[in-house]
Enzyme design. Structure first.
Site, PDB file in Angstrom:
ATOM      1  N   GLU A   7      45.082  71.959  47.677  1.00  0.00           N
ATOM      2  CA  GLU A   7      44.509  73.195  48.216  1.00  0.00           C
ATOM      3  C   GLU A   7      45.609  74.068  48.799  1.00  0.00           C
ATOM      4  O   GLU A   7      46.668  73.571  49.216  1.00  0.00           O
ATOM      5  CB  GLU A   7      43.496  72.813  49.314  1.00  0.00           C
ATOM      6  N   ASN A  38      32.240  75.313  46.505  1.00  0.00           N
ATOM      7  CA  ASN A  38      32.678  74.131  47.250  1.00  0.00           C
ATOM      8  C   ASN A  38      31.922  74.075  48.578  1.00  0.00           C
ATOM      9  O   ASN A  38      31.828  75.090  49.279  1.00  0.00           O
ATOM     10  CB  ASN A  38      34.185  74.254  47.541  1.00  0.00           C
ATOM     11  N   GLU A  39      31.407  72.919  48.893  1.00  0.00           N
ATOM     12  CA  GLU A  39      30.702  72.725  50.179  1.00  0.00           C
ATOM     13  C   GLU A  39      29.882  73.973  50.524  1.00  0.00           C
ATOM     14  O   GLU A  39      30.050  74.595  51.562  1.00  0.00           O
ATOM     15  CB  GLU A  39      31.690  72.363  51.295  1.00  0.00           C
ATOM     16  N   TYR A  75      34.774  61.914  53.783  1.00  0.00           N
ATOM     17  CA  TYR A  75      36.040  61.580  54.448  1.00  0.00           C
ATOM     18  C   TYR A  75      35.842  60.364  55.346  1.00  0.00           C
ATOM     19  O   TYR A  75      34.785  60.215  55.974  1.00  0.00           O
ATOM     20  CB  TYR A  75      36.534  62.774  55.282  1.00  0.00           C
ATOM     21  N   GLU A 102      36.364  65.079  46.901  1.00  0.00           N
ATOM     22  CA  GLU A 102      37.172  65.039  48.127  1.00  0.00           C
ATOM     23  C   GLU A 102      36.879  63.718  48.819  1.00  0.00           C
ATOM     24  O   GLU A 102      35.713  63.420  49.115  1.00  0.00           O
ATOM     25  CB  GLU A 102      36.845  66.212  49.059  1.00  0.00           C
ATOM     26  N   GLN A 139      44.699  64.874  50.219  1.00  0.00           N
ATOM     27  CA  GLN A 139      45.126  65.754  49.150  1.00  0.00           C
ATOM     28  C   GLN A 139      46.472  65.282  48.607  1.00  0.00           C
ATOM     29  O   GLN A 139      47.109  64.433  49.210  1.00  0.00           O
ATOM     30  CB  GLN A 139      45.209  67.188  49.651  1.00  0.00           C
TER      31      GLN A 139
HETATM   32  O1  AHR Z   1      40.323  68.903  52.475  1.00  0.00           O
HETATM   33  C1  AHR Z   1      40.160  69.738  53.561  1.00  0.00           C
HETATM   34  C2  AHR Z   1      38.804  70.424  53.593  1.00  0.00           C
HETATM   35  O2  AHR Z   1      37.796  69.488  53.777  1.00  0.00           O
HETATM   36  C3  AHR Z   1      38.394  71.152  52.343  1.00  0.00           C
HETATM   37  O3  AHR Z   1      38.926  72.422  52.257  1.00  0.00           O
HETATM   38  C4  AHR Z   1      36.902  71.218  52.482  1.00  0.00           C
HETATM   39  O4  AHR Z   1      36.241  71.298  51.242  1.00  0.00           O
HETATM   40  C5  AHR Z   1      36.569  69.971  53.262  1.00  0.00           C
HETATM   41  O5  AHR Z   1      35.695  70.198  54.291  1.00  0.00           O
END
Ligand code: AHR
Length: 521
Positions: free
Chosen positions: A49, A196-197, A270, A325, A374
């Site tokens: 990103e 995205n999201e 995450y 992600e 990432q």
């Molecule tokens: O990876 C960091 C961020 O986490 C991304 O931009 C977003 O899609 C997610 O919330």
């Protein structure tokens, strides 16, 4: 005399019992002739990103940089990434994608307008890394591009023009513009994320609203090059199963000839045990190690539950679950910009990578792509850079050791694992995965999550006469070992000698906090 023998035998049996209790008794059965699902190489995808030094400094240094580069892209980073066989890179975000206007990132760099990166530190984005530079990166890596379109602040026309610009060879305005910008032939870009999201930084939409937007945007993304587009729907917030239901229901209720508007469905998760207290990447105790591993294992439940909803609407599994992600998210390194998400990477990150890759393999009948967050300098990165220096992280080495599983057949197995207990909670001590590649080699990856206790494993290999085993291991002296600039590497891949294969039975002695990959042939 007989009494003496009985005593000796009894003592021997007691000793065996004590040894088993100390080392743990884990058993595994691998069906080497049973693979039917393929572990897509796209499970080994990356995410890059416009965030901190993920692109600028990490990948892009510009053509005039003293750092060796090819058309502005770092040679050392590309060379390292090629060794882990990066299969796909998702770009330009993340949250950044929904404020990115691709037209600002083409043409002569000196003329490109600047913008503010409002999501990540409010820094100025000069758009010097744009569409052509990204496609050059993918060509240098030999990987597939995954482009995330802007549906939050963009338009349908803007996104459909981007598809035409990249993939069309016809007589039309976007092809003409691309040629004017120096690229004669179109590229092939199959994977497109439609936002995205979208529940959050992609526009705070409801599931119903987004379901309509997905249809509207996707319909106008056309196949110009003969490569059908693979359009990926935004998912809801990780456990939002109702969102999945809404999107899948709409897809199912759409006329069959229009259903191509969606090929994949995104899940983001995450590993963060407590969002209010993420903790540091390197300074942690065993309770934090345990909490991180317990939290990462939740990925299994998330995949199972989203996949079960998908199954109800798509029994033939035409729609892929795309975990685009995932990874550890800790506090930023002291003294660094909080908006840049720069964190170190330890053996704990390696363990999290191994556990998740094993889970993606296990669910490869539905999980068709995953992109760790990432690739460089951001969150759970493969590579960290400081000026001209680079560091390869423990996570990098897991991706390297595990690359043997790419496009291999997942082998069915049954595992009985000891438990690793911390306080009142327990998780399985072992995380395991097995596959057979096109040359018939069997690879078994084994992670021992216990930080202080070695484990023994008895593994029965059914359906093969292979008799040779070799192996590699990733471990370190401490849980928080990491690789740092200017220092010898503390975590790397080493040969592993702790496995024996006799009469179809593997016995493996796994050191504490280790990740092993065995090759049987
Ligand atoms: O990876 C960091 C961020 O986490 C991304 O931009 C977003 O899609 C997610 O919330």
């Amino acid at each position: 005399m007989a009494g003496k023998h009985v005593v000796i035998i009894f003592a021997f049996l007691c000793m065996q019992t004590v040894l088993l209790a100390q080392s743990g008794m884990n058993t595994l059965v691998v069906h080497a002739d049973g693979g039917k699902d393929t572990i897509s190489r796209f499970i080994y995808g990356q995410f890059a990103e416009h965030l901190g030094h993920g692109i600028y400094g990490g990948v892009w240094v510009g053509e005039d940089s003293p750092i060796p580069n090819t058309r502005g892209i770092r040679n050392d980073v590309v060379a390292a990434l090629k060794k882990i066989r990066v299969s796909a890179v998702r770009w330009p975000g993340g949250c950044f994608a929904d404020e990115y206007h691709w037209g600002a990132g083409i043409g002569p760099r000196a003329n490109r307008p600047k913008m503010v990166n409002t999501n990540w530190g409010g820094v100025t984005e000069d758009n010097s890394f744009g569409t052509h530079e990204f496609m050059d990166l993918c060509e240098q890596l030999g990987c597939e591009p995954v482009i995330c379109g802007n549906i939050g602040s963009g338009t349908v026309k803007e996104m459909s023009d981007w598809v035409q610009y990249l993939t069309s060879d016809g007589d039309n305005p976007m092809t003409e513009l691309r040629k004017k910008n120096g690229r004669e032939k179109p590229w092939k870009v199959k994977f497109w994320c439609v936002g995205n999201e979208t529940w959050g930084c992609g526009g705070i939409m409801s599931a119903d609203h987004y379901a309509n937007e997905l249809g509207r945007y996707s319909y106008f993304l056309k196949n110009y090059s003969g490569t059908p587009l693979y359009k990926i729907s935004s998912g809801g917030l990780q456990e939002d199963y109702a969102w999945t239901e809404t999107i899948m229901k709409k897809w199912k209720n759409t006329d069959a000839w229009l259903q191509g508007y969606m090929s994949g469905y995104s899940l983001h998760y995450y590993t963060v045990p407590d969002w209010n207290k993420k903790g540091t990447a390197t300074d942690f105790a065993e309770k934090d190690w345990f909490a991180t591993l317990s939290s990462t294992l939740k990925m299994d439940e998330l995949i199972r539950r989203h996949a079960a909803i998908m199954d109800a609407y798509d029994a033939q599994r035409r729609i892929g679950l795309i975990v685009d992600e995932w990874g550890n998210w800790f506090d930023v390194e002291p003294g660094t910009n909080p908006g840049f998400l720069y964190q170190q990477n330890t053996l704990r990150d390696a363990m999290v990578a191994a556990v998740n890759l094993n889970l993606f393999h296990k669910h490869c009948d539905r999980v068709k792509m995953a992109n760790i967050a990432q690739m460089v300098n951001v969150l759970q990165a493969m590579i960290l850079t400081k000026g001209p220096e680079i560091v390869l992280t423990p996570t990098y080495y897991v991706f390297k050791m595990y690359s043997v599983h790419q496009d291999a057949a997942l082998l069915p197995m049954e595992l009985q694992s000891e438990s690793y207990t911390n306080g009142k909670d327990s998780i399985p001590t072992l995380s395991v995965s097995a596959s057979k590649d096109r040359e018939g080699r069997i690879h078994i990856s084994l992670a021992n999550l216990h930080p202080t206790k070695g484990e023994n494993l008895r593994c029965e290999l059914k359906g093969t006469t292979s008799a040779r085993v070799s192996g590699e291991i990733i471990t370190a002296a401490t849980m928080n070992a990491y690789n740092d600039f200017g220092k010898p590497e503390a975590v790397n891949i080493k040969p592993f000698k702790g496995a024996q294969l006799r009469n179809g039975v593997l016995t493996v002695s796994l050191p504490a906090k280790s990740i092993v990959t065995l090759e049987v042939n």
